[in-house]
Design a protein around this motif. Structure first.
Motif, short mmCIF file in Angstrom:
data_model
loop_
_atom_site.label_atom_id
_atom_site.label_comp_id
_atom_site.label_asym_id
_atom_site.label_seq_id
_atom_site.Cartn_x
_atom_site.Cartn_y
_atom_site.Cartn_z
N THR A 55 0.81 -1.21 0.00
CA THR A 55 0.00 0.00 0.00
C THR A 55 0.85 1.26 0.00
N PRO A 56 1.81 1.43 0.92
CA PRO A 56 2.59 2.67 0.85
C PRO A 56 3.44 2.79 -0.41
N THR A 57 3.82 1.65 -1.00
CA THR A 57 4.58 1.69 -2.24
C THR A 57 3.69 2.18 -3.39
N VAL A 58 2.46 1.66 -3.46
CA VAL A 58 1.52 2.08 -4.51
C VAL A 58 1.20 3.56 -4.34
N LEU A 59 0.90 3.98 -3.12
CA LEU A 59 0.56 5.38 -2.88
C LEU A 59 1.76 6.30 -3.11
N GLY A 60 2.94 5.85 -2.74
CA GLY A 60 4.15 6.64 -2.99
C GLY A 60 4.41 6.79 -4.47
N THR A 61 4.21 5.73 -5.23
CA THR A 61 4.39 5.80 -6.68
C THR A 61 3.36 6.74 -7.30
N ALA A 62 2.12 6.68 -6.81
CA ALA A 62 1.09 7.59 -7.33
C ALA A 62 1.41 9.04 -6.97
N LEU A 63 1.96 9.26 -5.80
CA LEU A 63 2.25 10.62 -5.35
C LEU A 63 3.51 11.19 -5.99
N PHE A 64 4.55 10.40 -6.05
CA PHE A 64 5.84 10.89 -6.53
C PHE A 64 6.14 10.51 -7.97
N GLY A 65 5.34 9.62 -8.55
CA GLY A 65 5.57 9.18 -9.93
C GLY A 65 6.56 8.05 -9.99
N SER A 66 6.46 7.28 -11.06
CA SER A 66 7.35 6.13 -11.20
C SER A 66 8.58 6.47 -12.03
N ALA A 67 8.70 7.73 -12.49
CA ALA A 67 9.86 8.11 -13.30
C ALA A 67 11.15 8.02 -12.48
N ARG A 68 11.01 8.20 -11.21
CA ARG A 68 12.17 8.14 -10.34
C ARG A 68 12.55 6.68 -10.09
N GLU A 69 13.78 6.38 -10.29
CA GLU A 69 14.28 5.01 -10.09
C GLU A 69 14.52 4.80 -8.60
N SER A 70 13.65 4.04 -7.95
CA SER A 70 13.82 3.79 -6.52
C SER A 70 13.29 2.41 -6.18
N ASN A 71 13.73 1.91 -5.08
CA ASN A 71 13.24 0.60 -4.65
C ASN A 71 11.93 0.77 -3.88
N PRO A 72 11.15 -0.28 -3.74
CA PRO A 72 9.85 -0.17 -3.06
C PRO A 72 9.96 0.34 -1.62
N PHE A 73 11.00 -0.07 -0.91
CA PHE A 73 11.15 0.37 0.47
C PHE A 73 11.34 1.89 0.52
N GLU A 74 12.14 2.43 -0.38
CA GLU A 74 12.37 3.88 -0.42
C GLU A 74 11.07 4.62 -0.75
N MET A 75 10.30 4.10 -1.70
CA MET A 75 9.02 4.73 -2.06
C MET A 75 8.05 4.69 -0.88
N ALA A 76 8.01 3.55 -0.17
CA ALA A 76 7.14 3.43 1.00
C ALA A 76 7.58 4.40 2.09
N LEU A 77 8.87 4.55 2.28
CA LEU A 77 9.39 5.47 3.29
C LEU A 77 9.05 6.92 2.95
N MET A 78 9.20 7.29 1.68
CA MET A 78 8.87 8.66 1.27
C MET A 78 7.38 8.94 1.46
N PHE A 79 6.53 7.98 1.09
CA PHE A 79 5.10 8.19 1.28
C PHE A 79 4.75 8.28 2.76
N THR A 80 5.35 7.43 3.57
CA THR A 80 5.07 7.43 5.01
C THR A 80 5.42 8.77 5.63
N PHE A 81 6.51 9.36 5.21
CA PHE A 81 6.91 10.67 5.71
C PHE A 81 5.82 11.71 5.40
N VAL A 82 5.36 11.75 4.17
CA VAL A 82 4.31 12.69 3.78
C VAL A 82 3.02 12.37 4.52
N HIS A 83 2.70 11.09 4.65
CA HIS A 83 1.48 10.65 5.34
C HIS A 83 1.47 11.14 6.79
N VAL A 84 2.58 11.00 7.48
CA VAL A 84 2.68 11.44 8.87
C VAL A 84 2.54 12.96 8.96
#
Length: 168
Positions: A55-84
């Motif tokens: 879930t945080p990976t999907v939401l992070g990808t939707a929020l930040f876009g998939s153009a950025r080359e990142s691993n799922p954990f990084e995307m989940a962490l970025m989304f979690t930061f914004v979520h908090v």
């Protein structure tokens, strides 16, 4: 030239400023509780489906876009930061509104109605503007997660506002 000692200026903290500080602190804590509950809810659902952090990976990808080359954990962490951060802000707004309703019970019903409209608008807005994301996460799970987070925040606020009354 002599230096003066003992004349340091200290900011004067007024009772109003202290009360506002406590109000926003309470709101931030409530927001953190809400963010933790919804994150826990989706972590549990993702774990039951055998895809942790989906879930945080999907939401992070939707929020930040998939153009950025990142691993799922990084995307989940970025989304979690914004979520908090968003939940802390919403908690601060809720605490301020509850402080207002505590002084005048006539505001309480309007605040409750605002919450219902906001929750409905969030789910419907997600269905309209992020249909793929809502479809991949399932809107009932999103609604239940949001209601669980709202209930946890309400319990926390209720403990801090035991004399709050709502008058229509």
């Amino acid at each position: 030239m002599t230096a003066q000692t003992g004349t340091a200026t200290h900011p004067v903290i007024t009772p109003h400023a202290e009360e506002m500080s406590r109000t926003y602190e309470e709101g931030i804590v409530a927001g953190l509780i809400g963010a933790a509950v919804i994150a826990g809810w989706f972590f549990l659902l993702d774990a039951l489906h055998g895809r942790p952090l989906y879930t945080p990976t999907v939401l992070g990808t939707a929020l930040f876009g998939s153009a950025r080359e990142s691993n799922p954990f990084e995307m989940a962490l970025m989304f979690t930061f914004v979520h908090v951060l968003v939940f802390a802000m919403l908690g601060g707004i809720a605490a301020r509104l509850l402080a207002l309703a505590e002084r005048d019970p006539n505001y309480g019903f309007g605040i409750l109605l605002l919450f219902v409209v906001f929750e409905f608008g969030f789910v419907v807005g997600g269905m309209i503007f992020a249909e793929d994301v809502v479809a991949s996460l399932s809107w009932p799970a999103i609604l239940v997660g949001n209601l669980l987070a709202a209930a946890a925040m309400a319990l926390y606020f209720r403990r801090h506002h035991p004399n709050l009354r709502i008058s229509p």
